[in-house]
Scaffold this motif. Structure first.
Motif, mmCIF file in Angstrom:
data_model
loop_
_atom_site.group_PDB
_atom_site.id
_atom_site.type_symbol
_atom_site.label_atom_id
_atom_site.label_comp_id
_atom_site.label_asym_id
_atom_site.label_seq_id
_atom_site.Cartn_x
_atom_site.Cartn_y
_atom_site.Cartn_z
ATOM 1 N N UNK A 5 0.859 -1.189 0.000
ATOM 2 C CA UNK A 5 0.000 0.000 0.000
ATOM 3 C C UNK A 5 0.893 1.236 0.000
ATOM 4 N N UNK A 6 0.644 2.107 -0.941
ATOM 5 C CA UNK A 6 1.374 3.386 -0.945
ATOM 6 C C UNK A 6 0.499 4.414 -0.222
ATOM 7 N N UNK A 7 0.903 4.772 0.985
ATOM 8 C CA UNK A 7 0.062 5.628 1.828
ATOM 9 C C UNK A 7 0.565 7.068 1.837
ATOM 10 N N UNK A 8 1.558 7.358 1.026
ATOM 11 C CA UNK A 8 2.186 8.683 1.121
ATOM 12 C C UNK A 8 1.224 9.818 0.830
ATOM 13 N N UNK A 9 0.223 9.529 0.004
ATOM 14 C CA UNK A 9 -0.739 10.586 -0.316
ATOM 15 C C UNK A 9 -2.043 10.443 0.447
ATOM 16 N N UNK A 10 -2.082 9.510 1.375
ATOM 17 C CA UNK A 10 -3.350 9.239 2.061
ATOM 18 C C UNK A 10 -3.375 9.824 3.472
ATOM 19 N N UNK A 11 -4.579 10.149 3.886
ATOM 20 C CA UNK A 11 -4.862 10.552 5.253
ATOM 21 C C UNK A 11 -4.735 9.322 6.165
ATOM 22 N N UNK A 12 -4.251 9.519 7.400
ATOM 23 C CA UNK A 12 -4.044 8.394 8.319
ATOM 24 C C UNK A 12 -5.333 7.588 8.533
ATOM 25 N N UNK A 17 -8.539 2.616 7.715
ATOM 26 C CA UNK A 17 -9.719 1.970 7.129
ATOM 27 C C UNK A 17 -9.295 0.822 6.214
ATOM 28 N N UNK A 18 -8.257 1.056 5.410
ATOM 29 C CA UNK A 18 -7.825 0.013 4.466
ATOM 30 C C UNK A 18 -7.153 -1.161 5.171
ATOM 31 N N UNK A 19 -6.605 -0.906 6.356
ATOM 32 C CA UNK A 19 -5.958 -1.986 7.115
ATOM 33 C C UNK A 19 -6.974 -2.755 7.972
ATOM 34 N N UNK A 20 -8.205 -2.402 7.848
ATOM 35 C CA UNK A 20 -9.294 -2.978 8.662
ATOM 36 C C UNK A 20 -9.055 -4.468 8.923
ATOM 37 N N UNK A 301 4.211 10.273 9.984
ATOM 38 C CA UNK A 301 2.970 9.674 9.475
ATOM 39 C C UNK A 301 2.812 8.234 9.983
ATOM 40 N N UNK A 302 3.936 7.517 10.073
ATOM 41 C CA UNK A 302 3.878 6.136 10.568
ATOM 42 C C UNK A 302 3.286 6.102 11.981
ATOM 43 N N UNK A 303 3.744 7.002 12.849
ATOM 44 C CA UNK A 303 3.251 7.025 14.227
ATOM 45 C C UNK A 303 1.793 7.464 14.288
#
Lengths: 418, 418
Positions: A5-12, A17-20, A301-303
């Motif tokens: 998953x490329x989360x660099x452009x996504x809101x936390x 939600x995608x990791x549900x 962002x990771x935290x």
């Protein structure tokens, strides 16, 4: 294969939600099925406990309670190296929980003595899962905090193997811990038996320990009748790592958590494309299907993602891991630095491995001595302190319409000689 | 009329069976009704929240959230003496809970650093009952421990009066405490709204506070999805008194607890026939129907009964009350000595009046800072500590069949230079 998953452009929030993850113990179907089992055991006792055991485990243990000699035999048969490993684990878990133990206290203010009496529960029930495998380590991680808290009566329920008997390694640990009350009973029916009591299983005050969705749902179902600890569902790990982490080690950490299978989740959050690419080819087999590699903008962002996700375990495998720890706001256990693989705490480091999962770390904590204590508040007023506080209390009680409350205070203030 | 029971020839268990109190929140009917309400609010949000509010409270508050100006107006309108009484209560409750607050800690053992980070919940929901009366004191007793714990976001739900508005005294206390988020919503539907979130009510991490059977059952229903505190049902008091107690005061204490009506229970346990006979004629009206006078052999038997009954409140009004306190094993709050009527702690002494009832004091405690904290365990191993513990962990992991767990540790031990 691991997901990416490329989360660099996504809101936390979107990432979470995608990791549900699965939280089957909250599903309507599981709750309804379990409600039925609990009701039957409540009404029919041992008969229902044995019937459901036969249906789900395929055996009807006789006797239900493991004889003490069987526990003693299992303990004596434990190979020396394993006995030493368990003793080390028990000692470390004991030391950790002695440190976190709450103590009774008292304070005095203006003639009033107020305090808290901290007391162990009288009788606690521990569920130790079985079936596919056996988890004697879980007995260490649940019973030792109870013993440190001072609980005198501990009973253990664990599903029998195909031969109708409790796992001998688990019994060996019971022997090491001096626990003599073990039942070869598992599933929601065992939880119900401990909650309401049956002919064979005396009821307990609180039930703790991990289990499958049915066991966990059963604990939710009996909560209120007895106490329960936080829900413990499928295992979860979030690794926060940067380019300083070694791909082969990170891969092993992710695989270790994922090898629990049945709903387990391992997530790597890293700003390092090189790390993600180095880890990916090292993931294989069924565990790899439980792993997601997430590319993030930075550790910040990771935290943020990790705190929203509130996982069971966080492994900080990055530069400045110690500082990052101070920014973890929701997790069951945090492993700090490359030399602290989560597996250490799964077995022997000290903290319990009975941890909140499924996001419940937002409000729940690791199992510990707090789960086995009650705090009894108390107060003792002097005449002077009563005279000081009384008028305020009378005013508040009258405002809420409780005349007798006010009068019970006034009666003590008025009679000076009493 | 008060009931009388001669327990001198009875076993303590039998006495407790005869004192059996209502625990309606555990009944199948209440649970099923509440499950329906919770499901509807979960699925339809505000719409269902308002529908049920209209059905049960007879009004449809608009707006649902109390405007900040209304809170400010209520605070400003609070008469000076009441404001002072509330401020005194708030200060005492704050001091008590500051003392019980758990703190973060760390320990070092053989190169391993282990510890616990104690963190406040991010957002908690407080239920304050209403309807027949208003209980602004309950907001003090629930919100102050949360604030001491450091919870930054607090929201309050309370049923509106017939005019569709939250009680102004309650709002005044919200104002005194700096709480700006109050909803005129009550019942199981308000609990569901806080648990799952609606368009108007953002979801919380944990729900606390007392309520009627439906509210309490709703908390049990949403537990797992969010945290909840211990069930708080109808009020209970056990007075343990001997011939040294004054009948008129004991009667007021019993009447005070019983004037809560709706399932409240007051029990006098005394070896003194003279005390019981002195108290009896002083009990009157509807509260007296909630009172039982029990003649016991001695204080020994009284304490045995009390510990099995595990009441919300115990009042020790006897010679040697201080020593008797040391023998109370299960109770929410203990008032020690004649000069400490329970009413003091109901309003202002310091301990929270949000207490476990219905026998749950066997495993549950008074609401306190512990309800608003999580403990995040952590560990950091040095190479030396890893080398020491590693082999034990590998052995245990292999025994349980978790090869990757073992390998994740071994990988760190083998590479000495890493």
């Amino acid at each position: 294969m691991a997901a990416r998953l490329d989360a660099r452009g996504l809101d936390a929030r979107e990432v979470v939600r995608r990791l549900r993850r699965p939280r089957g113990f909250l599903s309507r179907e599981v709750r309804a099925a379990v409600r039925q089992v609990v009701e039957e055991v409540r009404e029919r006792g041992d008969e229902a406990l044995l019937e459901y055991g036969e249906r789900f485990d395929g055996v009807r243990p006789d006797p239900l309670r493991v004889p003490r000699e069987e526990i003693e035999r299992a303990r004596a048969a434990l190979p020396g190296e394993l006995a030493e490993a368990f003793r080390t684990a028990i000692e470390n878990v004991r030391r950790f929980h002695e440190r976190e133990l709450d103590r009774s206290w008292e304070l005095e203010r203006g003639g009033a003595r107020l305090g808290q009496r901290v007391r162990p529960l009288r009788r606690a029930g521990i569920y130790v899962p079985g079936g596919h495998g056996a988890y004697p380590s879980t007995l260490v991680m649940t019973a030792v905090p109870a013993q440190v808290a001072g609980v005198e009566e501990l009973c253990v329920c664990t599903p029998p193997g195909p031969d109708g008997r409790a796992n001998p390694r688990l019994l060996a640990v019971a022997g090491l811990l001096g626990i003599g009350e073990v039942y070869a009973a598992g599933g929601a029916q065992a939880v119900a038996a401990m909650a309401f009591g049956t002919e064979s299983v005396p009821r307990v005050d609180k039930i703790v320990g991990p289990g499958n969705d049915y066991v966990t749902a059963a604990k939710l179902e009996v909560f209120g009748e007895v106490g329960v600890d936080a829900p413990q569902g499928p295992s979860e790990l979030v690794v926060v790592a940067d380019g300083s982490a070694r791909p082969e080690r990170v891969a092993l950490d992710l695989m270790a958590q994922a090898e629990h299978l049945s709903g387990a989740t391992s997530v790597l959050l890293t700003p390092s494309g090189a790390l993600a690419s180095g880890v990916e080819p090292l993931l294989s087999g069924r565990p790899s299907e439980h792993i997601t590699l997430v590319l993030v903008r930075d550790l910040e962002q990771a935290l943020e993602i990790s705190n929203l996700y509130a996982p069971e375990h966080v492994h900080l495998n990055c530069e400045g891991a110690g500082a990052a720890l101070e920014r973890v706001e929701a997790a069951g256990l945090v492993a700090v630095g490359d030399l602290s693989p989560v597996a250490l705490s799964d077995y022997a480091a000290g903290p319990s491995h009975a941890l909140p999962t499924g996001g419940t770390a937002r409000w729940a904590s690791a199992l510990g001595t707090h789960d086995f204590l009650t705090r009894i508040n108390h107060m003792r007023f002097s005449r002077e302190a009563l005279r000081e506080l009384g008028p305020h209390v009378e005013r508040l009680a009258r405002m809420e319409g409780f005349e007798n409350h006010a009068a019970s205070v006034a009666a003590r203030r008025e009679k000076e000689e009493g």
